[in-house]
Enzyme design. Sequence first.
Site, PDB file in Angstrom:
ATOM      1  CG  ASN A 140      -7.887  -2.049  -5.165  1.00 49.31           C
ATOM      2  OD1 ASN A 140      -6.971  -2.837  -4.939  1.00 49.31           O
ATOM      3  ND2 ASN A 140      -8.134  -1.023  -4.356  1.00 49.31           N
ATOM      4  CG  ASP A 177      -2.092   0.939   1.087  1.00 47.77           C
ATOM      5  OD1 ASP A 177      -2.346   1.421  -0.025  1.00 47.77           O
ATOM      6  OD2 ASP A 177      -2.758   1.204   2.119  1.00 47.77           O
TER       7      ASP A 177
HETATM    8  C1  IPE Z   1      -5.520  -2.760  -0.260  1.00 49.95           C
HETATM    9  O1  IPE Z   1      -5.124  -1.442  -0.481  1.00 49.95           O
HETATM   10  C2  IPE Z   1      -5.499  -3.528  -1.536  1.00 49.95           C
HETATM   11  C3  IPE Z   1      -4.184  -3.716  -2.126  1.00 49.95           C
HETATM   12  C4  IPE Z   1      -3.040  -3.411  -1.609  1.00 49.95           C
HETATM   13  C5  IPE Z   1      -4.194  -4.345  -3.426  1.00 49.95           C
HETATM   14  P1  IPE Z   1      -6.200  -0.263  -0.612  1.00 49.95           P
HETATM   15  O2  IPE Z   1      -5.435   0.989  -0.724  1.00 49.95           O
HETATM   16  O3  IPE Z   1      -7.149  -0.572  -1.680  1.00 49.95           O
HETATM   17  O4  IPE Z   1      -6.937  -0.378   0.800  1.00 49.95           O
HETATM   18  P2  IPE Z   1      -7.931   0.611   1.556  1.00 49.95           P
HETATM   19  O5  IPE Z   1      -9.145   0.735   0.706  1.00 49.95           O
HETATM   20  O6  IPE Z   1      -7.236   1.911   1.758  1.00 49.95           O
HETATM   21  O7  IPE Z   1      -8.207  -0.061   2.851  1.00 49.95           O
HETATM   22  C1  IPE Z   2      -1.488   0.242  -3.408  1.00 53.56           C
HETATM   23  O1  IPE Z   2      -1.302   1.614  -3.437  1.00 53.56           O
HETATM   24  C2  IPE Z   2      -1.746  -0.344  -4.773  1.00 53.56           C
HETATM   25  C3  IPE Z   2      -3.129  -0.828  -4.980  1.00 53.56           C
HETATM   26  C4  IPE Z   2      -4.083  -0.816  -4.103  1.00 53.56           C
HETATM   27  C5  IPE Z   2      -3.440  -1.341  -6.297  1.00 53.56           C
HETATM   28  P1  IPE Z   2      -2.511   2.628  -3.459  1.00 53.56           P
HETATM   29  O2  IPE Z   2      -2.887   2.869  -4.878  1.00 53.56           O
HETATM   30  O3  IPE Z   2      -3.616   2.142  -2.594  1.00 53.56           O
HETATM   31  O4  IPE Z   2      -1.853   3.921  -2.841  1.00 53.56           O
HETATM   32  P2  IPE Z   2      -2.476   4.913  -1.778  1.00 53.56           P
HETATM   33  O5  IPE Z   2      -2.990   4.098  -0.644  1.00 53.56           O
HETATM   34  O6  IPE Z   2      -3.572   5.661  -2.478  1.00 53.56           O
HETATM   35  O7  IPE Z   2      -1.342   5.806  -1.382  1.00 53.56           O
HETATM   36 MG    MG Z   3      -4.060   2.390  -0.629  1.00 53.67          MG
END
Ligand code: IPE
Ligand code: IPE
Ligand code: MG
Length: 246
Positions: A69, A21
């Site tokens: 997602n 993340d």
């Molecule tokens: C969790 O990350 C899913 C992945 C790392 C693929 P998100 O960024 O989607 O999670 P939330 O929604 O902030 O909890």
């Molecule tokens: C994790 O990074 C990747 C996926 C969930 C696909 P994020 O895209 O969630 O990055 P933040 O949480 O917005 O910084």
């Molecule tokens: Mg995230």
Amino acid sequence: MDLKNNILLKRLPKHIAIIMDGNGRWAKQKGMLRAFGHENGTKAVREVVEACAELGVANLTLYAFSTENWNRPKLEVQTLMKLLVSSLKKEIKTLQDNNIRLSAIGNLTSLPSKVYKELHEVIELTNQNNRMTLTLALSYGSREELLNTVKEISKKVKNNIISPELIDESIINEHLYTQNLPDVDLLIRTSGEQRISNFLLWQIAYAELYFTKTLWPDFTKQHLYEAIIEYQKRERRFGKTSEQLN
Ligand code: IPE
Ligand code: IPE
Ligand code: MG
């Protein structure tokens, strides 16, 4: 100093799972678009895959795309799917050179056909590799997985293949997407968020949780070693007392 030397190889976690993340925030900090963060996140993936294989960790599971997602802006979803195809193509050599088998969990049929096809090609190509299993969680949601498990078991009950009294934990395990994987020993989440976000709810029942503020694109082998060292300091009691363990 290389933290690798502080790891007890005899007490490695058998299964590490990572919620990768912070890509978006990493890019934003640099004044860039979120896609730039995702692109740089692939470097961190290579770091942890290599580090785990070198150490001898048998199973690594990476949360790459959740069922939730799909609700992101269409363009971001497209970018992530494109990146997946190009990374899979690019990383075949790393997987083969390191004797790593690729696997995937999730509602895979909901992936765009290009992704699904590439994924299956790499899974096929690497299926004889046996040093480590790398599992990508794609279009994965733990509740969706549990729902699917209940449906699969119900069908077998209906067709008299399983009798309801005999349903136990091992039968549930056998019907999860993770059927061939051991329980998670160490769950890592980057970016400072301290939540599970619908990842492996059943499989992390007794996992050690490790949260770090490091954003995913900044995560290196040394960060992984730090997490493993912390894991090895913990006493895993599984309900027993400390005295019983010693
Ligand atoms: C969790 O990350 C899913 C992945 C790392 C693929 P998100 O960024 O989607 O999670 P939330 O929604 O902030 O909890
Ligand atoms: C994790 O990074 C990747 C996926 C969930 C696909 P994020 O895209 O969630 O990055 P933040 O949480 O917005 O910084
Ligand atoms: Mg995230």
